[in-house]
Design a protein around this motif. Sequence first.
Motif, PDB file in Angstrom:
ATOM      1  N   LEU A   8       0.764  -1.168   0.001  1.00  0.00           N
ATOM      2  CA  LEU A   8      -0.087  -0.023   0.086  1.00  0.00           C
ATOM      3  C   LEU A   8       0.756   1.287  -0.022  1.00  0.00           C
ATOM      4  O   LEU A   8       0.330   2.253  -0.709  1.00  0.00           O
ATOM      5  N   GLU A   9       1.893   1.224   0.870  1.00  0.00           N
ATOM      6  CA  GLU A   9       2.895   2.486   0.821  1.00  0.00           C
ATOM      7  C   GLU A   9       3.419   2.611  -0.470  1.00  0.00           C
ATOM      8  O   GLU A   9       3.537   3.902  -1.025  1.00  0.00           O
ATOM      9  N   THR A  10       3.896   1.769  -1.392  1.00  0.00           N
ATOM     10  CA  THR A  10       4.485   1.816  -2.530  1.00  0.00           C
ATOM     11  C   THR A  10       3.274   2.444  -3.557  1.00  0.00           C
ATOM     12  O   THR A  10       3.980   3.045  -4.270  1.00  0.00           O
ATOM     13  N   ALA A  11       2.226   1.973  -3.307  1.00  0.00           N
ATOM     14  CA  ALA A  11       1.102   2.549  -4.303  1.00  0.00           C
ATOM     15  C   ALA A  11       1.020   4.073  -4.050  1.00  0.00           C
ATOM     16  O   ALA A  11       0.803   4.772  -4.904  1.00  0.00           O
ATOM     17  N   ILE A  12       0.928   4.138  -2.699  1.00  0.00           N
ATOM     18  CA  ILE A  12       0.448   5.520  -2.135  1.00  0.00           C
ATOM     19  C   ILE A  12       1.590   6.427  -2.806  1.00  0.00           C
ATOM     20  O   ILE A  12       1.242   7.853  -3.206  1.00  0.00           O
ATOM     21  N   ASP A  13       2.667   6.017  -2.462  1.00  0.00           N
ATOM     22  CA  ASP A  13       4.022   6.739  -2.856  1.00  0.00           C
ATOM     23  C   ASP A  13       4.119   7.190  -4.182  1.00  0.00           C
ATOM     24  O   ASP A  13       4.293   8.324  -4.829  1.00  0.00           O
ATOM     25  N   GLY A  14       3.647   6.139  -5.152  1.00  0.00           N
ATOM     26  CA  GLY A  14       3.661   6.301  -6.759  1.00  0.00           C
ATOM     27  C   GLY A  14       2.733   7.279  -7.143  1.00  0.00           C
ATOM     28  O   GLY A  14       2.919   8.302  -7.968  1.00  0.00           O
ATOM     29  N   ILE A  15       1.347   7.261  -6.708  1.00  0.00           N
ATOM     30  CA  ILE A  15       0.238   7.801  -6.929  1.00  0.00           C
ATOM     31  C   ILE A  15       0.247   9.377  -6.443  1.00  0.00           C
ATOM     32  O   ILE A  15       0.156  10.400  -7.346  1.00  0.00           O
ATOM     33  N   TYR A  16       0.973   9.707  -5.338  1.00  0.00           N
ATOM     34  CA  TYR A  16       1.220  10.929  -4.853  1.00  0.00           C
ATOM     35  C   TYR A  16       2.364  11.619  -5.704  1.00  0.00           C
ATOM     36  O   TYR A  16       2.191  12.831  -6.065  1.00  0.00           O
ATOM     37  N   ASP A  17       3.316  11.057  -5.969  1.00  0.00           N
ATOM     38  CA  ASP A  17       4.496  11.493  -6.988  1.00  0.00           C
ATOM     39  C   ASP A  17       3.845  11.947  -8.095  1.00  0.00           C
ATOM     40  O   ASP A  17       4.240  13.208  -8.513  1.00  0.00           O
ATOM     41  N   ALA A  18       2.990  11.187  -8.847  1.00  0.00           N
ATOM     42  CA  ALA A  18       2.336  11.538 -10.050  1.00  0.00           C
ATOM     43  C   ALA A  18       1.347  12.752  -9.862  1.00  0.00           C
ATOM     44  O   ALA A  18       1.443  13.524 -10.955  1.00  0.00           O
ATOM     45  N   SER A  19       0.846  12.837  -8.720  1.00  0.00           N
ATOM     46  CA  SER A  19      -0.150  13.838  -8.624  1.00  0.00           C
ATOM     47  C   SER A  19       0.682  15.235  -8.306  1.00  0.00           C
ATOM     48  O   SER A  19       0.057  16.441  -8.800  1.00  0.00           O
ATOM     49  N   VAL A  20       1.693  15.412  -7.814  1.00  0.00           N
ATOM     50  CA  VAL A  20       2.650  16.479  -7.422  1.00  0.00           C
ATOM     51  C   VAL A  20       3.601  16.812  -8.164  1.00  0.00           C
ATOM     52  O   VAL A  20       3.837  18.105  -8.255  1.00  0.00           O
ATOM     53  N   ASN A  21       4.259  16.025  -8.819  1.00  0.00           N
ATOM     54  CA  ASN A  21       5.563  16.127  -9.381  1.00  0.00           C
ATOM     55  C   ASN A  21       5.195  15.907 -11.181  1.00  0.00           C
ATOM     56  O   ASN A  21       4.855  14.800 -11.395  1.00  0.00           O
ATOM     57  N   LYS A  22       5.307  17.192 -11.939  1.00  0.00           N
ATOM     58  CA  LYS A  22       4.856  17.094 -13.358  1.00  0.00           C
ATOM     59  C   LYS A  22       6.139  17.078 -14.164  1.00  0.00           C
ATOM     60  O   LYS A  22       7.000  17.552 -13.532  1.00  0.00           O
ATOM     61  N   THR A  23       5.933  16.424 -15.237  1.00  0.00           N
ATOM     62  CA  THR A  23       6.890  16.284 -16.258  1.00  0.00           C
ATOM     63  C   THR A  23       7.147  17.863 -16.870  1.00  0.00           C
ATOM     64  O   THR A  23       6.122  18.589 -17.173  1.00  0.00           O
ATOM     65  N   PRO A  24       8.325  18.427 -16.864  1.00  0.00           N
ATOM     66  CA  PRO A  24       8.446  19.493 -17.140  1.00  0.00           C
ATOM     67  C   PRO A  24       8.079  19.975 -18.905  1.00  0.00           C
ATOM     68  O   PRO A  24       8.201  19.036 -19.558  1.00  0.00           O
TER      69      PRO A  24
END
Length: 298
Positions: free
Chosen positions: A282-298
Amino acid sequence: MKKQQMEKMRNGKGFIAALDQSGGSTPKALADYGVTKEAYTTDAEMFDLVHEMRTRIIKAPAFHSDKILGAILFEQTMDRKIDGEYTSDYLANQKGIVPFLKVDKGLVDEKNGVQLMKPIDDLDETLKRATERNVFGTKMRSVIKKANKDGIQQVVEQQFEIGKRIIAAGLVPIIEPEVDIHSADKEASEEILKKELLTQLNLLRDDESVLLKLTIPSNPGLYQELVDHERVVRVVVLSGGYSRDEANRKLKDNKGLIASFSRALSQDLNAKQTEDEFNQSLETAIDGIYDASVNKTP
């Protein structure tokens, strides 16, 4: 609390977890979790098992407001308790997570390339109960399969008609007109949908606001005008059948959009996992989804 929750939803970093599989989709959700139909014989037993699954997710250490802004609940989940508190109160009080409620009753058969929502005959009673359970907002889903302007207009008008009733009851609606990712004319559907959404958003009063839950667009940046609209609290996206890795990759290409994933959040969880294995998955899933939500491709 409502004011703080609105601020969190408008400006917080994170995503919305969708834990709202309904009666029709519960058997599949349980099967994906490793619980087969042989494990239950009645609907009551089935719903007991799915509440155990959702409770396990919600109580996990990684399921926290540091990365999760809100969670969407199924009606039965709202009416059940975790450690003596109604689930929505547990989310808000123990986890700092904003609770939402799925209020639609499913879809009618396809017509004009879309599936409208079935009538929500008990909406007023449901909204009253949601308010008593300290729920912040609601969610309701329609589906768009073809780039049919009349059909898409009907979907959006129905969503906003019910959405205004939800706003009048003191809750914040998530408007969800999902575009089928397998649609042959997905891009055209999304262009029509954007125009229809803007039409309805521009008709809202200054004191009326909504969230939008959309399929990740084929053309990155397509929904930026919706993200920036003053009547829109947040634009969130569903995984829609994409794998978590693919959904995360596509999400990263869209500035301003955040996730509201269901299957992609829980796809690696299993009833037979130890607590350590479950929590790590669950932590792996949450970390990945959070990263995609807040860190965008330049």
